[in-house]
Motif scaffolding. Structure first.
Motif, PDB file in Angstrom:
ATOM      1  N   UNK A 137       0.779  -1.148   0.112  1.00 54.29           N
ATOM      2  CA  UNK A 137      -0.008   0.021  -0.150  1.00 54.29           C
ATOM      3  C   UNK A 137       0.918   1.310   0.018  1.00 54.29           C
ATOM      4  N   UNK A 138       2.126   1.129  -0.204  1.00 53.72           N
ATOM      5  CA  UNK A 138       3.139   2.332  -0.453  1.00 53.72           C
ATOM      6  C   UNK A 138       3.405   2.359  -1.969  1.00 53.72           C
ATOM      7  N   UNK A 195      10.910   3.472  -2.525  1.00 57.43           N
ATOM      8  CA  UNK A 195      12.545   3.380  -2.529  1.00 57.43           C
ATOM      9  C   UNK A 195      13.078   1.877  -2.110  1.00 57.43           C
ATOM     10  N   UNK A 196      14.139   1.890  -1.208  1.00 52.92           N
ATOM     11  CA  UNK A 196      14.753   0.390  -0.914  1.00 52.92           C
ATOM     12  C   UNK A 196      14.061  -0.108   0.034  1.00 52.92           C
ATOM     13  N   UNK A 197      12.855   0.372   0.703  1.00 55.42           N
ATOM     14  CA  UNK A 197      12.287  -0.209   1.831  1.00 55.42           C
ATOM     15  C   UNK A 197      11.720  -1.488   1.378  1.00 55.42           C
ATOM     16  N   UNK A 198      12.278  -2.674   2.163  1.00 53.62           N
ATOM     17  CA  UNK A 198      11.554  -3.953   1.936  1.00 53.62           C
ATOM     18  C   UNK A 198      10.254  -4.490   2.741  1.00 53.62           C
ATOM     19  N   UNK A 199       9.541  -5.217   2.296  1.00 55.56           N
ATOM     20  CA  UNK A 199       8.393  -5.569   3.154  1.00 55.56           C
ATOM     21  C   UNK A 199       8.726  -6.157   4.376  1.00 55.56           C
ATOM     22  N   UNK A 200      10.110  -6.969   4.319  1.00 51.81           N
ATOM     23  CA  UNK A 200      10.497  -7.480   5.770  1.00 51.81           C
ATOM     24  C   UNK A 200      10.952  -6.478   6.725  1.00 51.81           C
ATOM     25  N   UNK A 201      11.514  -5.216   6.173  1.00 52.05           N
ATOM     26  CA  UNK A 201      11.624  -4.367   7.023  1.00 52.05           C
ATOM     27  C   UNK A 201      10.438  -3.636   7.749  1.00 52.05           C
ATOM     28  N   UNK A 235       3.259   9.991   0.631  1.00 51.22           N
ATOM     29  CA  UNK A 235       4.473  10.531   1.136  1.00 51.22           C
ATOM     30  C   UNK A 235       3.896  11.505   2.530  1.00 51.22           C
ATOM     31  N   UNK A 236       4.600  11.649   3.475  1.00 51.74           N
ATOM     32  CA  UNK A 236       4.218  12.352   4.614  1.00 51.74           C
ATOM     33  C   UNK A 236       5.069  13.530   5.005  1.00 51.74           C
ATOM     34  N   UNK A 237       4.490  14.658   5.536  1.00 49.41           N
ATOM     35  CA  UNK A 237       5.262  15.602   6.065  1.00 49.41           C
ATOM     36  C   UNK A 237       5.049  15.795   7.468  1.00 49.41           C
ATOM     37  N   UNK A 238       5.987  15.406   8.351  1.00 51.09           N
ATOM     38  CA  UNK A 238       6.187  15.458   9.838  1.00 51.09           C
ATOM     39  C   UNK A 238       5.888  16.958  10.315  1.00 51.09           C
TER      40      UNK A 238
END
Ligand SMILES: [Zn+2]
Length: 141
Positions: A64-65, A71-77, A135-138
């Protein structure tokens, strides 16, 4: 890392971590298990929060991203419930066509038990009928 109470018991009958007041099984669980797809950005936001809070739903968070921003983010992360989230408050949400945004606050406790607030504006895009987190803005509190 503090022990997660979510993994020790079946959470289906418990109140959903997203603070909707509904049982998990009738709130975010159908989304996390792929039985249903979120129809609104609010539902997606809630279910992604719940996935982060419970841990073990990395595949859902990854799916859902938006591919442009994951980017390089993996499901396991994303499987690990790294931050002990203790609550979600949705402040505002808006949907216009295939674009959506949600303003929310989440709360978590640090190792000393002090509660912190994470305030974010998230943007979402609907691609082929499926809502995705873009994306998100904090916002600094
Ligand atoms: Zn929920």
């Amino acid at each position: 890392m503090p022990p997660s109470s979510a993994t020790s018991t079946n959470p289906s009958t418990r109140p959903c971590p997203c603070d909707s007041g509904k049982p998990f099984a009738r709130c975010c669980e159908p989304f996390l298990t792929g039985k249903e797809a979120p129809r609104t950005v609010k539902q997606l936001m809630r279910s992604r929060y719940t996935a982060f809070a419970l841990g073990g739903y990395g595949n859902y968070l990854h799916a859902t991203w938006h591919p442009n921003t994951v980017g390089m983010v993996m499901a396991e992360d994303l499987d690990v419930a790294e931050i002990p989230w203790v609550g979600l408050t949705i402040l505002d949400d808006e949907q216009k066509g295939d674009r959506g945004r949600v303003e929310f606050k989440t709360r978590y406790r640090d190792d000393d038990g002090v509660e912190h607030v994470h305030h974010e504006h998230s943007a979402f895009l609907r691609v082929n009928g499926k809502w995705l987190y873009l994306e998100g803005k904090v916002r600094e509190e």
